[in-house]
Every structure is written in C-alpha cells, then in structure tokens.
Design an enzyme around this catalytic site. Structure first.
Site, PDB file in Angstrom:
ATOM      1  N   GLY A 123       0.875  -1.236  -0.175  1.00 60.39           N
ATOM      2  CA  GLY A 123      -0.052   0.028   0.052  1.00 60.39           C
ATOM      3  C   GLY A 123       0.944   1.128   0.130  1.00 60.39           C
ATOM      4  O   GLY A 123       2.167   1.138   0.308  1.00 60.39           O
ATOM      5  N   GLU A 175       0.869   8.452   3.478  1.00 61.14           N
ATOM      6  CA  GLU A 175       1.097   9.630   3.261  1.00 61.14           C
ATOM      7  C   GLU A 175       2.706   9.931   3.072  1.00 61.14           C
ATOM      8  O   GLU A 175       3.048  10.755   2.488  1.00 61.14           O
ATOM      9  CB  GLU A 175       0.567  10.419   4.319  1.00 61.14           C
ATOM     10  CG  GLU A 175       0.182  11.961   3.976  1.00 61.14           C
ATOM     11  CD  GLU A 175       0.394  12.831   5.093  1.00 61.14           C
ATOM     12  OE1 GLU A 175      -0.124  13.959   5.069  1.00 61.14           O
ATOM     13  OE2 GLU A 175       0.736  12.560   5.995  1.00 61.14           O
ATOM     14  N   GLY A 227       5.113   7.445   2.624  1.00 61.13           N
ATOM     15  CA  GLY A 227       5.886   6.466   1.662  1.00 61.13           C
ATOM     16  C   GLY A 227       5.018   5.265   1.574  1.00 61.13           C
ATOM     17  O   GLY A 227       3.813   5.090   2.058  1.00 61.13           O
ATOM     18  N   GLU A 228       5.920   4.264   1.018  1.00 60.20           N
ATOM     19  CA  GLU A 228       5.204   3.001   0.672  1.00 60.20           C
ATOM     20  C   GLU A 228       5.061   2.178   2.119  1.00 60.20           C
ATOM     21  O   GLU A 228       5.850   2.258   3.003  1.00 60.20           O
ATOM     22  CB  GLU A 228       6.120   2.113  -0.204  1.00 60.20           C
ATOM     23  CG  GLU A 228       5.852   2.317  -1.751  1.00 60.20           C
ATOM     24  CD  GLU A 228       6.901   3.074  -2.224  1.00 60.20           C
ATOM     25  OE1 GLU A 228       8.063   3.075  -1.438  1.00 60.20           O
ATOM     26  OE2 GLU A 228       6.664   3.819  -3.075  1.00 60.20           O
ATOM     27  N   VAL A 229       3.980   1.100   2.135  1.00 59.64           N
ATOM     28  CA  VAL A 229       3.846   0.365   3.504  1.00 59.64           C
ATOM     29  C   VAL A 229       4.052  -0.964   2.625  1.00 59.64           C
ATOM     30  O   VAL A 229       3.478  -1.421   1.548  1.00 59.64           O
ATOM     31  CB  VAL A 229       2.551   0.450   3.754  1.00 59.64           C
ATOM     32  CG1 VAL A 229       2.332  -0.623   4.784  1.00 59.64           C
ATOM     33  CG2 VAL A 229       1.990   1.595   4.252  1.00 59.64           C
ATOM     34  N   LYS A 263       6.305   0.323   7.455  1.00 58.03           N
ATOM     35  CA  LYS A 263       6.003   1.642   6.928  1.00 58.03           C
ATOM     36  C   LYS A 263       7.240   2.501   6.505  1.00 58.03           C
ATOM     37  O   LYS A 263       8.077   2.520   7.615  1.00 58.03           O
ATOM     38  CB  LYS A 263       5.285   2.383   7.849  1.00 58.03           C
ATOM     39  CG  LYS A 263       3.654   1.898   7.884  1.00 58.03           C
ATOM     40  CD  LYS A 263       2.997   2.709   8.868  1.00 58.03           C
ATOM     41  CE  LYS A 263       1.411   1.985   9.045  1.00 58.03           C
ATOM     42  NZ  LYS A 263       0.740   2.924   9.925  1.00 58.03           N
ATOM     43  N   ASP A 295     -10.018   9.226  15.236  1.00 60.30           N
ATOM     44  CA  ASP A 295     -10.151   8.581  13.898  1.00 60.30           C
ATOM     45  C   ASP A 295     -10.317   7.016  14.053  1.00 60.30           C
ATOM     46  O   ASP A 295     -10.174   6.386  13.225  1.00 60.30           O
ATOM     47  CB  ASP A 295      -8.966   9.021  12.983  1.00 60.30           C
ATOM     48  CG  ASP A 295      -9.293   8.835  11.517  1.00 60.30           C
ATOM     49  OD1 ASP A 295     -10.684   9.077  11.183  1.00 60.30           O
ATOM     50  OD2 ASP A 295      -8.597   8.875  10.660  1.00 60.30           O
TER      51      ASP A 295
END
Ligand code: ADE
Length: 987
Positions: free
Chosen positions: A631, A634, A636-638, A656, A749
C-alpha cells in the site's frame, strides 16, 4: 311413364347433389349400405313391374343403386320390394335409415283418389336366405311418410327434397332377416338403405382399454364393462365404463396408473427417457434426474448418484445427491477466566444439504513429550458438543496452563458415506491466561481513612512459581466507572490513596510464567475503621470499635507507615524515568487509574526523537527482509516482509517507510505514530515491533495483519460471517478501545478503515498519530472552524468545538459497529457531509443494517446520544458484547422482526444491562446457583421466564428465602421480557 320418371329421377339425384356414401359413424356397425355395394344388390320386386331397380354410375364409376315406383294414376297398387338376406351379426336392436324422395300428390294433375304419399316398411326374421316371398310373413315396422316432398318455388319451379327417416326393429333373435318396402300408389325414389346396429366402440379411458360393446336391447339398461390396464400400467381401482343404448360410454369409474419408470402420454404409458426417472406408480410425469445424479437407461425408477455424491437413507429419490460438507471455517475463540467460547463459520460448502450439524472433539496436550489425550469428562461443553446446530459452543471447567486442541467437524446426512476420511478444522488454544485463582480469601488486616492493608493465602501448590500479584480495586458505588490496580510480590499489600469511609471492592490475581490466574472472589471493605470484617451483602458496614489500646498501637503503626510511604514516594519520584514523569500530564484531563500506565503525548517532549527512543525499540535493518509493497501511506510505501530476532522465530511484519527528501517536521510526524504505538501493549492494538531511525529509509515495523483493513475485508466477504463472528470482531475493537481509553488516549479517527484484521479474524486498532492521523485520512475534511475531521465518524461536539474525548471515540465506535454489521457500507451513504451534520442535529440516526440483531442496533443508538455523558463507556460496551456472545439467542431478534423501534436515542427507556442468567443471578445476589441453572438446561433469560417455585426447588435451590427471591425476580423479569418482545431491546 317409366321413361319419363327415370329422366326425372336422374335429374333429381343430380339436382340435390347427394353424395350417397356417408362418413363412418364410430358407434355404428353397418349390416347393409346400398351406397357401398359394388355389384348387384339382389333385391326382388313383386310384381316385377311394380318397383323399378335403376343403377346409375357416379363420377368414380361406382354404382348408385336406386329403386323407384310411381304408379300414381292406377288404383289398388301393392308393389313390394324385398332386400337381400341381411346377417344380424351381434346386433339385437337394428336401425334402418332410409333416404328417399317422395312426390306430393298435389303436384301431379288428375291423380286424386289413386295417388298416395306414404309407403310401408316390413321385416321378416329368418335363419338363412331363401327365394320364396310371401307378403303375409312380414311384420310391419312402420308407415313412412315424407317430411319433405316436392315444393313449389316462387318462379314456379319444383325443387326436389331429400328425406332421411330412421326406424328401429328387434330384438332380432334369428341369425338374419329381410326388409320389405310396400308401395300402395305413391311416387317414390328410394335412394339408399343403410341397416346398422349400435355399439360402444373400443376405447382407452383412464389408461384402461375397453372392448367394443353392444348395448342392451332395452334402452334404459346400461352394460357395465371392465377395462384392462394398458401396457406398463397398473390398476388403482377397477376401471369400469357403462355402455348406453346409443353406443355412448358413460360414467367412467376406477383407473389405472403408469407403473414406475413410465409416464402417461396420449392414453398410453411410455418409458421415461434416459436422464429422467419416475420412482412411483402414478399419473405423474417422469422427472429430470435431480442435480448430481443420472440415468442412462429408459424406464428408470431412480437416478444414480454421481461419484462422490450420495443419498441419505431417508432422502427421497427426488432430492439432489449431496456430499459431506467441507470444513468449518474461521474457527476463533474468546476466552475469559472461566469459560472459553469457540466460534466458527459454517463450511463454504454444506454439501447441498440443510441437515448440517457440528461435532467438537477435544484433546488436551501438555506435559513432557506433548502427548495429547482426549479431554476428560471434567471439561464441560454447553451445549453438548455432538450434533450442535449452532456455530458456537462454550467450554467450561478446563484446566489452566494447558494446551487444548479442538477439532470441529461439520457433519450432514451423507457424512461417512463412501468411506471418505473425516475432515476437521483444528484450533489449539493455550489456557495460560485462564484457570483457577491461585489466591486464597483476601483479608483486611487493618485500614485507615485512606489506606488499607490486605493479605491472602498463597495457593498451596501453584503449578508454577508465582511472580507477583495484581490487586484490582474500585469504589463500590462507581463500579462501572473506573478501577485501579497495584502489584506486589508478596501475598499482602497496603493500598493507599483511598477515600475515607468508602466501600471498596477488591480482588486479586496471581501471575506465573504462564500468565495470569483468574481473580479471587470479589470482597468488599470499608476505609476508616480498623475492623477486618467483610462488608455484608446488603452493604451494611459492621463497625466494631477497637479498644483504646488497639487504637493507640494503630496510631503508632500508621505514623510509621506514613513516614515510610512519604519517603518512598519522594524516592520513587526522584528515580522516575522522564516518560513516567510526563504521565502526570494527562490527555484531556484524563485521571489515571493507579497501576495503569497513562499514555504520554509525544508532543510534550521537547525533543521528539527522545519520545521515539523512550517508547520504540531501534531495529537493525539487516533483520528486516522486505518482500512486497502492499500500500501507499502519506509518507511513503507500506510493505510486507519478515523480521528476524535472534533466538526467536521469524515473524511476518508490515513496514511503513518514510520516503526520501522529507522535512524534519515530516520525519517527526512520521515517527510520532511509533512513539504512541510503542506505549501500548494489548492484543487488540496493533503491536509495534520497532523503528529504524539510524539509517535510511526510516521505517516503522509493526505486526503483520493478514486480512488488511476491516472495511475492505468486510466488503470483500459481504454476507460471509455469522452474527457471532461479527460481534466477536466488534468485541475485539471494543476491548482495544477500552484499553486505549484506560490509558487516557483518545483516538479521534476510529473507523473500520483504521482497524486491521489478522487471519484469525482478530481485529486490532491501528493508525495512531493524533492530528497527523486526520491529515492522512482521506475521509477527514475541513470544518468551519478549520479542523480536519472525518465527519461521518465524529461526534457532534468534536465537530463543533473539537471536544475529542473517549466519549467521542464511543460515538465513532457506534459508527464502526454500523460499518461492521453492514459489511463495510459507507455511513450515511452518499449524503453530503453538510447533510450528515444537519440530520444528526435534527435527531436522525443511522437505521439498523439489514439482518442486524436489534440488540446491536440499540447499542449503536446508545453510542450516538447527543449528550456525551449518557453514552456507554468502552467498559460497558465490552461487557454488553460479552453478554451477547454468551447468550447468542439474544442476537436472534433482528430489526426486521420488530416494528416499533425508537428512532433516536432520546426515545430509549431504561432497562437493566444484564442479559445472561449469570448476570441476572449476580444482580439478585444468588450467583451461587449459576451452575444449578446451567446444569438444568436454563441458559437464556427467555428459558427461565416460565419457571415457578417448584421448578426452582427442583434445580436444587433448597432455602425457602432464596427460592422466593429468585421467583419474585423471575416475575419482574417476565414483565421486562414481555416488554422487550413488544418494544424491542434496550440496553
Ligand atoms: N496495512 C497497513 N498496515 C498493515 C499491517 N500491519 N498488516 C497488513 N497490512 C497493513
């Protein structure tokens, strides 16, 4: 004259256009028809110049035999015409049909007095044909007159009319007879004579064949005829028909039906075609072979099952062939100190049958060599583990610190057929966390206004050395609100910071290397006295004033104690780590419970990287093996990958990453999540494995959750889970949130997209980072006051004036419940954010998703109370969900089943929060009888609602006072249940 007449008759025959051959009558047997005799008729006339025989040829060159006579001008005419001998055959009653024309005497001038307009018909019975003719031998049948004769038209032309007359004769007994026509002076042309008798023609009725039948002579009498079943048919009731004098079949009785393998078609029984079958005799059609079966031959009585498919002994031939079910799926468990709840989802393939049940096999493994043995009869299953129809079972009385393997087998009516091996879904559960209390009765040794000294007995033979004890306590009056805990390594403790003259509830549990034991029974003590008596059931405090000497000694001890504890506290504080000191700066004014770690806001650190070091382990990047990108966040890549730790098993992790070129602020925001996550240690909170900050890329490494985020997981598996499984997920989330709120952390959230799911369906709260979370969340939008908020998930006070608290998290939790029960539906669908805010303000709340148990929707509605203090706390939510799980029957009433529901939280009346037998008995202080109820099969509140005092006595409640208390509570309960049934369930 004869000549003239002949011309006239020929003309007449053509003029009326007669076709003398008539269509066949099925119920007539013709003995003679002059129109179809090809050769000579052989009829005789007396005298020879009386009747005149004329044979003309038709267009097909077939003879037309006619007889004419017209001696109208001569008086005393007696002209006979005799037929040939006619064989009677089977006839008794005989019909003679004559077709003739007859000229009216008025149309012939000068004939009055001699001209006649009738002729006579006679017959003579005779065994054989002979040549002599004696008119006197003949019996007269009738005088025949014309219905129609010549008629004058307007233009003066004469038109010839054809007459048809039928006369009957008989019964004829001889084997044949003659007919004779006597003319006494008329002008006649006899165009045809048809002699016949009537019969009921052979026929097929009701699958039976009936032969030709000659009716009785007496017209009123019917002939009863039995039919014979057609081929491949069998008699149901003797088939019968009655033959009437007119040759009609009347009154069908009885019937035949097509045999097995044959079906009726056009009055016959035809074989079923391959691919079809008929299992029973009867007038039903052949049926197509049911699914997974075939027939290769004609006239099949049964279709055979395909390979791997079977029919149970009691299955009718019309049912599809079926197969054993596949394995139960998603076996999960929930365990508390005393009970273990196993849940599973039905197999993906029920084998095509509805008689699915489950068996649960239990093995206990443990000890040296890890041998597994079937569980002893001590382990109890509720309900019994064989033939279960629901997908859950409670396991009681298991041993602590053991490994249990449960094998769950789905079984249906064809399981075991064909000799296939049994398939079981396995789950191994360690009961480290459960088990009997290792703590004896807790005693109060002494107390002051603000403190209390407690002690208890250590278990005589704990299964493992006791590492320490945890004492949990709370004010009795505020039971649901908060609790505190403290630890000690010895079987005694002094609890300080208590309120004076206040009743406290205490219970203690021990910790061994294997985990926690269960708690000791709850016990109540009051502060401010020095009496070690327990507070009684009714809450009355037994205060025994101690002797003055005793009081003095107490004073000395107390002074010493205060001196010591005061110093200790000063000492402890001076030795505290900086992060522990920061715990005094509570989020949102959260007041911590003694003994529970309070969350520390990383922003309170002057140097944020210090926070990371305080709460997250630094990982050497060489231990991380990145496998694939799963994935994009915000920052960088996961990725997913594996983490190696020396001396431990490699584990799957999610990584992450912070992409290159970041600002210092981005780095700080990125690592803030790790600083927060690293403070938590709870099975329903995503676990931080560590961080990489000393090399590039900067990484946060967390446990890997196989099923990804909850919202997409539910959407992908829409409708696949049982309600209990969904409630199990919700319970996990509530448990994680309870933990967070206990630490003082407000998530802000909470939404299904921020919950991760592992392969055991365990749900864990993730995405921490306060404001950063909201920046990152695509659902968050700017409010009029400038904040970025996920409107649909957020409580009104948080939207309006940013009042984020655990109570606003509870609101969000209600929305998560709704998301879960609707399998990932978007809350408020496509309504705009502005409309959502307005409609909430007006009191509108999300309706129950389809198939949602009423109890769950009511719980959601409670979470959405405008007034935040009226919302349940996570602790309440958790215990309510636990009650639902323990009483799955409480989830049976779906919102669809109930018609009048409160539309907004303000409409909710007050109801007790218990729904299990255990809670009910606790509430009336009769907990000691829990096992009596369960053993007698009373497991739901519904089931006890009809109990009377005899029933209560019968299950073993022998004290009359207790019997009365239980029965009177049942009466109240009955009213409540009735109310709930009528108005829906309320918490
Ligand atoms: N996506 C984000 N975090 C994840 C995790 N921990 N496991 C699996 N997928 C994830």
């Amino acid at each position: 004259m004869g000549y003239k007449l002949r011309i006239y008759l020929s003309f007449a025959l053509m003029g009326i256009g007669i076709t003398l051959s008539e269509p066949e009558h099925p119920n007539q047997v013709v003995l003679l028809d002059t129109t179809s005799v090809l050769g000579e008729l052989g009829w005789m006339t007396y005298p020879v110049n009386g009747w005149d025989a004329i044979t003309e040829m038709d267009e097909q060159n077939r003879p037309i035999h006619t007889f004419q006579v017209c001696h109208v001008m001569e008086p005393n005419q007696n002209n006979w015409l005799r037929s040939s001998w006619i064989a009677r055959q089977a006839a008794e009653r005989i019909y003679v049909e004559l077709r003739f024309t007859l000229r009216d005497c008025n149309s012939i001038p000068w004939v009055s007095g001699t001209c006649k307009e009738t002729f006579n018909l006679h017959y003579l019975e005779s065994e054989e044909s002979h040549n002599h003719f004696r008119p006197a031998d003949y019996a007269k049948i009738d005088t025949v007159a014309a219905d129609e004769s010549f008629t004058q038209t307007d233009v003066g032309e004469r038109v010839l009319r054809l007459n048809t007359e039928v006369r009957e004769l008989g019964p004829v007994r001889t084997s044949g007879f003659y007919l004779a026509f006597q003319d006494v002076g008329a002008c006649i042309a006899l165009l045809s004579v048809r002699v016949y008798y009537k019969k009921c023609p052979s026929t097929l009725r009701n699958l039976a064949a009936f032969p030709d039948t000659v009716p009785r002579v007496h017209s009123s009498a019917l002939v009863e005829v039995r039919g014979a079943c057609v081929q491949n048919a069998e008699e149901r009731d003797t088939p019968r028909l009655y033959c009437s004098a007119d040759g009609d079949w009347l009154v069908p009785l009885g019937r035949c039906v097509c045999s097995v393998g044959y079906e009726e078609s056009d009055g016959l029984c035809l074989a079923c075609k391959p691919g079809f079958y008929k299992a029973f005799a009867g007038n039903i059609k052949c049926s197509k072979c049911p699914p997974h079966s075939y027939s290769y031959t004609e006239a099949s009585a049964l279709c055979h099952c395909e390979k791997g498919y079977y029919r149970a002994t009691k299955d009718p031939p019309s049912t599809a062939c079926t197969r054993p079910p596949s394995l139960p799926r998603n076996v999960v468990y929930i365990m508390n100190e005393t009970a273990l709840f196993l849940h599973w989802a039905p197999p993906s393939d029920a084998g095509g049958r509805k008689d699915l049940t489950y068996n649960v096999l239990c093995h206990r493994c443990g000890g040296a060599g890890q041998v597994c043995q079937p569980c002893t009869s001590d382990v109890r299953f509720v309900p019994p583990p064989v033939g279960l129809t629901r997908t859950s079972v409670a396991v009681l009385d298991f041993v602590a610190n053991a490994n249990y393997t449960f094998q769950i087998e789905a079984v249906n009516g064809v399981s075991g057929m064909g000799g296939a091996a049994r398939q079981m879904a396995n789950i191994t559960i360690s009961t480290e966390q459960a088990g009997p209390s290792l703590v004896g009765t807790v005693k109060k040794d002494w107390s002051t206004q603000n403190s209390m000294a407690l002690s208890w007995q250590e278990a005589e033979q704990p299964h493992a050395p006791i590492l320490d004890y945890e004492i949990k306590y709370y004010e009795k009056e505020h039971e649901q609100l908060s609790y505190s805990s403290t630890r000690t390594k010895v079987p005694s403790a002094i609890v300080t910071g208590l309120k004076s003259s206040t009743v406290y509830v205490f219970h203690v549990r021990a910790r061994t290397a294997a985990g926690y034991s269960s708690y000791s029974p709850k016990i109540e003590f009051i502060t401010g006295d020095d009496d070690s008596e327990e507070v009684s059931d009714q809450g009355q405090v037994l205060v025994i004033v101690t002797a003055a000497v005793g009081g003095f000694s107490l004073l000395v001890i107390l002074t010493l104690f205060l001196l010591i504890t005061g110093r200790c506290q000063w000492y402890i504080k001076s030795k505290m780590k900086p992060q522990d000191k920061r715990r005094t700066q509570y989020q949102n004014g959260h007041v911590p419970f003694p003994g529970i770690k309070t969350y520390v806001d990383p922003d309170t650190y002057e140097d944020p990287s210090q926070a990371v070091h305080d709460f997250a382990k630094e990982i050497d990047p060489s231990r991380i093996h990145i496998e694939r990108v799963i994935g994009a966040g915000e920052f960088g890549e996961v990725c997913s990958g594996r983490l190696r730790t020396p001396g431990k098993k490699e584990i799957p992790v999610a990584i992450k990453t912070l992409k290159g070129g970041y600002t210092e602020r981005q780095r700080r925001d990125f690592l803030r999540e790790a600083s927060i996550m690293g403070q938590f240690d709870n099975p329903n909170i995503i676990r931080l494995e560590g961080v990489v900050t000393k090399s590039r890329p900067v990484m946060i490494v967390v446990e890997y959750m196989e099923n990804g985020s909850l919202d997409s997981f539910l959407r992908k598996h829409d409708g696949h889970f049982t309600v209990i499984q969904l409630v199990g997920m919700l319970r996990g989330i509530a448990s994680g949130m309870m933990y967070l709120s206990d630490t003082g952390y407000v998530h802000r959230d909470l939404a299904a997209r921020n919950i991760l799911v592992d392969d055991n369906l365990v749900c864990k709260v993730s995405d921490f980072g306060l404001s950063r979370v909201l920046e990152d969340d695509p659902e968050a939008s700017y409010t009029t006051t400038g904040g970025k908020i996920p409107i649909r998930w957020t409580a009104p006070e948080a939207i309006q004036y940013r009042k984020f608290t655990s109570a606003s998290d509870v609101w969000s939790y209600g929305i998560v419940m709704w998301e879960v029960m609707s399998y990932g539906e978007r809350p408020y669908w496509e309504m705009s954010n502005q409309d959502v805010i307005l409609s909430i303000e007006e009191g509108y709340r999300l309706p129950a998703p389809m198939g949602c148990p009423i109890a769950l929707h009511q719980l959601m509605v409670h979470c959405w109370q405008k007034e935040r203090s009226r919302r349940p706390r996570f602790h309440d939510l958790l215990s309510f969900l636990d009650q639902l799980i323990r009483n799955p029957s409480s989830l049976l009433t779906l919102v669809e089943d109930v018609h009048s529901l409160p539309e907004s939280p303000e409409d909710l009346p007050d109801y007790p929060l218990f729904i299990s037998i255990g809670d009910w008995l606790d509430s009336i202080k009769m907990s000691q009888y829990k096992n009596n109820f369960i053993a007698a099969g009373y497991t739901t509140l519904d089931s006890i609602s009809t109990m009377n005092i005899d029933d209560v006595r019968r299950i073993g409640v022998s004290l009359i006072g207790h019997q009365r208390r239980i029965v009177s509570s049942i009466q109240t309960l009955r009213l409540q249940i009735m109310h709930i049934q009528q108005n829906g369930f309320h918490v």
